[in-house]
Design an enzyme around this catalytic site. Structure first.
Site, PDB file in Angstrom:
ATOM      1  N   GLU A  81       0.846  -1.200   0.000  1.00 59.75           N
ATOM      2  CA  GLU A  81       0.000   0.000   0.000  1.00 59.75           C
ATOM      3  C   GLU A  81       0.876   1.243   0.000  1.00 59.75           C
ATOM      4  OE1 GLU A  81      -3.460   1.888   2.929  1.00 59.75           O
ATOM      5  OE2 GLU A  81      -3.133  -0.269   2.891  1.00 59.75           O
ATOM      6  N   ASP A  83       0.147   5.350   0.579  1.00 59.72           N
ATOM      7  CA  ASP A  83      -0.949   6.173   1.119  1.00 59.72           C
ATOM      8  C   ASP A  83      -0.720   7.672   1.051  1.00 59.72           C
ATOM      9  OD1 ASP A  83      -2.527   4.100   2.023  1.00 59.72           O
ATOM     10  OD2 ASP A  83      -1.802   4.161   4.073  1.00 59.72           O
ATOM     11  N   GLU A  85      -3.221  10.372   2.954  1.00 66.42           N
ATOM     12  CA  GLU A  85      -4.424  10.583   3.747  1.00 66.42           C
ATOM     13  C   GLU A  85      -4.422  12.038   4.231  1.00 66.42           C
ATOM     14  OE1 GLU A  85      -4.908   7.764   6.901  1.00 66.42           O
ATOM     15  OE2 GLU A  85      -5.137   6.074   5.527  1.00 66.42           O
TER      16      GLU A  85
END
Length: 262
Positions: A81, A83, A85
């Protein structure tokens, strides 16, 4: 190999019961959040390496408790993953841009930043360049983070699992703002984040094979040049607010190995 723009063609709305909308003939996608539910979408394609751009305009005003996400993720219990955010905040206080990298299901590689502009006033471009040597996170073309391949010292790198582009807007007021002290103000709902100008210059993975027949694309061996390194240094010196590699209290057994390769 390159995918441009149209959300109808390249994405599926995956949850939210009508709270996610594709508008303007596929050129704009909006996610909304109310007390009952958030919403999200993901790419129809899986990708294994590439350069992916998305323009976002974040929830304006009092966005405390909300999290808007934009990331790449593979399937399964030992997933990879990458990311972005965006942690909301009270009106007038800055958003926090939270980044993380998971390899084979292990993360804890957070770096967090303030932004040098208001990310709610207009669209800005958030980019992930992912090749076999490194991952580069960029904002409006300015690199903010580089995560290098550290396989030579025993750290698994993200290179075998294709990933989908995924995004969501959801309530995380148990941790997102002030460590969970500041709660979502539902009087302000619905909260809305907007996405446009998607571009994936990337290798599509389908039926066990890559759409890339060679490694000659510009991003496959891309690294930071001296100018980009100076920009990265500027961001990290002025806008970085957390770096797991400088948090020895969190890692009493010693900092993660890849911190020696940063």
């Amino acid at each position: 190999m390159a995918s441009y723009g149209n959300f109808n063609e390249y994405f599926d709305i995956t949850w939210g019961d009508g709270r996610a909308k594709i508008l303007n003939n596929g050129e704009l996608l909006t996610l909304s959040l109310d007390k009952a539910s958030g919403s999200g979408f993901e790419s129809k394609n899986e990708y294994l390496f590439g350069n992916i751009d998305m323009q976002l305009k974040l929830v304006p005003g009092n966005s405390a408790g909300t999290v808007t996400t934009y990331y790449l993720r593979s399937q399964g219990s030992i997933w990879d993953e990458i990311d972005f955010e965006f942690l909301g905040n009270l009106s007038g206080d800055p958003y926090i841009l939270h980044t993380n990298v998971y390899s084979q299901g292990y993360g804890k590689r957070e770096q967090e930043f303030y932004l040098w502009f208001d990310p709610t006033a207009d669209f800005h471009t958030y980019s992930i360049l992912w090749n076999p040597q490194r991952i580069i996170f960029s904002v409006d073309g300015t690199p903010i983070r580089e995560y290098k391949n550290s396989e030579s010292i025993g750290v698994p790198f993200l290179k075998n699992q294709p990933m989908r582009i995924t995004s969501s807007l959801w309530n995380a007021d148990d941790w997102a703002t002030g460590g969970g002290r500041v709660k979502t103000d539902w009087i302000q709902a619905p909260f809305t984040a907007s996405y446009t100008n998607f571009k994936a210059d990337a290798c599509v993975w389908s039926n066990g094979a890559s759409s890339c027949s060679s490694n000659s694309t510009w991003w496959f061996s891309q690294e930071l040049d001296s100018t980009s390194k100076e920009k990265l240094k500027w961001v990290q010196n002025n806008y970085m607010i957390y770096n797991y590699c400088t948090d020895p209290k969190r890692f009493p057994q010693g900092l993660p190995l890849e911190c020696n390769n940063s």
